[in-house]
Write an enzyme that holds these catalytic residues in place. Structure first.
Site, PDB file in Angstrom:
ATOM      1  N   LYS A 191      20.203  57.485 -13.602  1.00  8.84           N
ATOM      2  CA  LYS A 191      20.884  58.133 -12.480  1.00  8.84           C
ATOM      3  C   LYS A 191      20.120  59.382 -12.066  1.00  8.84           C
ATOM      4  O   LYS A 191      19.831  59.591 -10.898  1.00  8.84           O
ATOM      5  CB  LYS A 191      22.328  58.471 -12.871  1.00  8.84           C
ATOM      6  N   GLU A 197      14.488  60.269 -22.876  1.00 14.25           N
ATOM      7  CA  GLU A 197      14.258  58.967 -23.512  1.00 14.25           C
ATOM      8  C   GLU A 197      13.699  57.974 -22.495  1.00 14.25           C
ATOM      9  O   GLU A 197      12.718  57.271 -22.747  1.00 14.25           O
ATOM     10  CB  GLU A 197      15.578  58.406 -24.072  1.00 14.25           C
ATOM     11  N   GLY A 250      27.498  57.756 -14.566  1.00 14.45           N
ATOM     12  CA  GLY A 250      26.584  56.947 -15.373  1.00 14.45           C
ATOM     13  C   GLY A 250      27.276  55.794 -16.082  1.00 14.45           C
ATOM     14  O   GLY A 250      26.846  54.641 -16.011  1.00 14.45           O
ATOM     15  N   ARG A 251      28.398  56.083 -16.765  1.00 16.49           N
ATOM     16  CA  ARG A 251      29.051  55.024 -17.547  1.00 16.49           C
ATOM     17  C   ARG A 251      29.897  54.094 -16.678  1.00 16.49           C
ATOM     18  O   ARG A 251      30.550  53.198 -17.188  1.00 16.49           O
ATOM     19  CB  ARG A 251      29.858  55.625 -18.693  1.00 16.49           C
ATOM     20  N   GLU A 336      32.996  59.000 -24.300  1.00 14.00           N
ATOM     21  CA  GLU A 336      32.351  59.994 -23.415  1.00 14.00           C
ATOM     22  C   GLU A 336      33.332  60.421 -22.320  1.00 14.00           C
ATOM     23  O   GLU A 336      33.268  61.547 -21.835  1.00 14.00           O
ATOM     24  CB  GLU A 336      31.057  59.414 -22.803  1.00 14.00           C
ATOM     25  N   HIS A 367      34.888  39.379 -42.656  1.00 11.21           N
ATOM     26  CA  HIS A 367      34.261  39.333 -43.980  1.00 11.21           C
ATOM     27  C   HIS A 367      33.588  40.653 -44.314  1.00 11.21           C
ATOM     28  O   HIS A 367      32.757  40.719 -45.214  1.00 11.21           O
ATOM     29  CB  HIS A 367      33.265  38.172 -44.028  1.00 11.21           C
ATOM     30  N   LYS A 477      20.803  68.110 -26.679  1.00 10.48           N
ATOM     31  CA  LYS A 477      19.586  67.865 -25.880  1.00 10.48           C
ATOM     32  C   LYS A 477      18.803  69.172 -25.728  1.00 10.48           C
ATOM     33  O   LYS A 477      17.584  69.192 -25.870  1.00 10.48           O
ATOM     34  CB  LYS A 477      19.961  67.409 -24.456  1.00 10.48           C
TER      35      LYS A 477
END
Ligand code: F6P
Length: 504
Positions: A191, A197, A250-251, A336, A367, A477
């Site tokens: 965005k 990253e 963003g999400r 978030e 399991h 950050k």
């Protein structure tokens, strides 16, 4: 908090909390707490009857919703008002699905046309042979595309998609190993087009293309961003930049050009169905009042457990291998959005915020972690997601077994079992909700994701939280940047670790 909100919480807190067994003495319970929604991709059945919600709690939460101004806040979101107050932004992901402020819907339509043209041109060979796509993005720019591609593009993907998020070079190297540089496109999804990253991975992917004989490496890059000028500055030709509006968080951005890998892998028709499925859920959420509004009802259940029963986590298990990434996606969406300690007015929240979302895939999780769910000391509300039509073409015994296991777990959590031996006893009265889809296809997945987006928003409104900012991710950050820039001292523990790791 207004007096009406305080009173609504006090009334909720004063209600009786019968056991599930006692609640099922009411013959009308199943009808009251379960619902079937006919959606473009097939029906979806929602069943909250194995939660501790009852008629009194539904009423109590409806009063809370009223006192919290839920209807007005929902209207404000769909009208494109700046409900993300800390960033003074509108919240317009639904406009990308055709539901929202008219001008925003028109803008979204034009942006989708542009995206469709590029997707179809690539399918038609405009960029030469394209067999692979390395989609580089993180958080909301990766989790949604990864989920949708993994869920929907298993059998006949038009392009083989690899989603790379982590700055750890091992992630990008794995994708590079699986792709042929001569037939690979790179999508840079961000965005802001500044995320460390993503920009680091993008530069390395570009270098990989160049080192492997791709003459016009920039010509193999598509940029997906709300800041197209930054992508152009970085070197992507304007014709391969697919913008999306800043008012899409963003999400919540999977519906925008961030969904490019989904459209490229599935084809535009399927992507359009994905949007339509979400739009159907938008209309249900927008047009339905009270507890009949299913995302709102899900938020009631979530708040019942965190606020009235002190639960700290909620678990989601997908009894459908194709939805194995759903819990990861939900973690960002819910944690978030609603993991905050202040209200929308900046006041201390004074109550628990979102629970920790976790989960996995059934039957594997049975399991591994279900021991604690059945016999541990924590109360963990569980959501089961399952699909009636199998995704595989093997012996139907696989799918019958899968569904039987899913439904057995909900029944066992609720019923429990007493035994003379404490170690073999199950306390029972443990809650679960089940979302049972007729089929899993683009439209159903769209609706399922939109359901959870609205559930998250509704929970945020009832808590008085702004679900659309995320300042909690900034401090780490900033510290990482100052570590790399040098010249700053930290606490003795961090200093010693930095020295040992050879960073300082
Ligand atoms: O750090 C959190 C975050 O801002 C998320 O909200 C977002 O989805 C992610 O980073 C990636 O951001 P961008 O799309 O701008 O690269």
């Amino acid at each position: 908090m207004t007096e009406a909100v305080t009173a609504a919480w006090a009334a909720l807190g004063a209600l009786d909390k019968p056991t599930l067994k006692a609640l099922f003495a009411d013959p009308a319970r199943l009808d009251l707490l379960s619902a079937r929604l006919d959606l473009p991709g097939g029906a979806v059945r929602f069943d909250w009857s194995k939660t501790h919600l009852d008629a009194a709690h539904l009423k109590g939460f409806e009063h809370l919703a009223e006192a919290s101004g839920f209807a007005d806040k929902r209207a404000a979101m769909f009208a494109g008002e700046a409900i993300n107050v800390t960033e003074q932004r509108a919240v317009e992901h639904t406009a990308l699905r055709g539901v929202g402020r008219e001008t925003s819907v028109e803008e979204a339509f034009a942006l989708h046309l542009r995206m469709k043209s590029l997707v179809e041109a690539i399918h038609d060979g405009a960029l030469g042979e394209v067999r692979h796509l390395i989609h580089i993005g993180i958080g909301g720019s990766a989790l949604g595309p990864a989920l949708a591609v993994d869920a929907l593009a298993r059998d006949e993907a038009k392009v083989d998609v690899h989603v790379v998020a982590n700055i750890d070079g091992c992630a990008l190297e794995a994708a590079m190993r699986a792709c042929d540089p001569a037939t690979t496109l790179i999508a840079v999804a961000s965005k802001t087009f500044t995320t460390t990253e993503t920009m680091t991975n993008a530069a390395s992917a570009l270098a990989w293309l160049q080192e492997n004989g791709v003459d016009d490496a920039y010509g193999r890059v598509v940029a997906l961003t709300a800041y197209p000028e930054k992508a152009v500055e970085w070197g992507v030709d304007e014709t391969r930049v697919l913008p999306f509006p800043e008012s899409v968080g963003g999400r919540y951005s999977l519906w925008s050009s961030i969904g490019f890998p989904v459209a490229l892998a599935l084809g535009w028709e399927d992507f359009a169905e994905f949007l339509d499925g979400a739009a159907a859920m938008d209309r249900h959420f927008l047009d339905t009042d009270g507890a009949a509004n299913l995302p709102l009802r899900a938020a009631f259940a979530d708040l019942y457990y965190t606020q009235l029963r002190g639960t700290q986590t909620r678990a989601v298990f997908a009894y459908d291998e194709r939805l194995r990434l759903f819990p990861d996606y939900l973690q960002q969406l819910e944690m978030e959005s609603n993991g905050k300690a202040v209200t929308v007015d900046g006041q201390p929240l004074g109550r628990p915020s979102a629970p920790i979302t976790w989960g996995g895939v059934g039957t594997d999780a049975q399991h591994a972690v279900f021991q604690l769910l059945h016999q541990g000391t924590h109360l963990v509300p569980v959501d089961f997601l399952a699909t009636i039509i199998p995704g595989d073409s093997l012996d139907p015994a696989h799918h019958r077994n899968l569904l039987a296991n899913c439904l057995a777990q909900g029944a066992a959590l609720m019923a429990g079992r007493s035994a003379g031996d404490g170690a073999r006893s199950y306390p029972g009265d443990r809650p679960s909700a089940t979302i049972l889809c007729e089929d899993l296809n683009p439209a159903t997945l769209g609706a399922l994701i939109a359901f959870h987006e609205h559930r998250t928003f509704a929970a945020g409104v009832l808590l008085g939280i702004n679900s659309f900012d995320q300042f909690g991710v900034e401090l780490g950050k900033e510290i990482a940047k100052s570590i790399l820039a040098g010249g700053v001292s930290f606490d003795p523990s961090t200093e010693a670790l930095l020295a040992e790791a050879g960073i300082k």
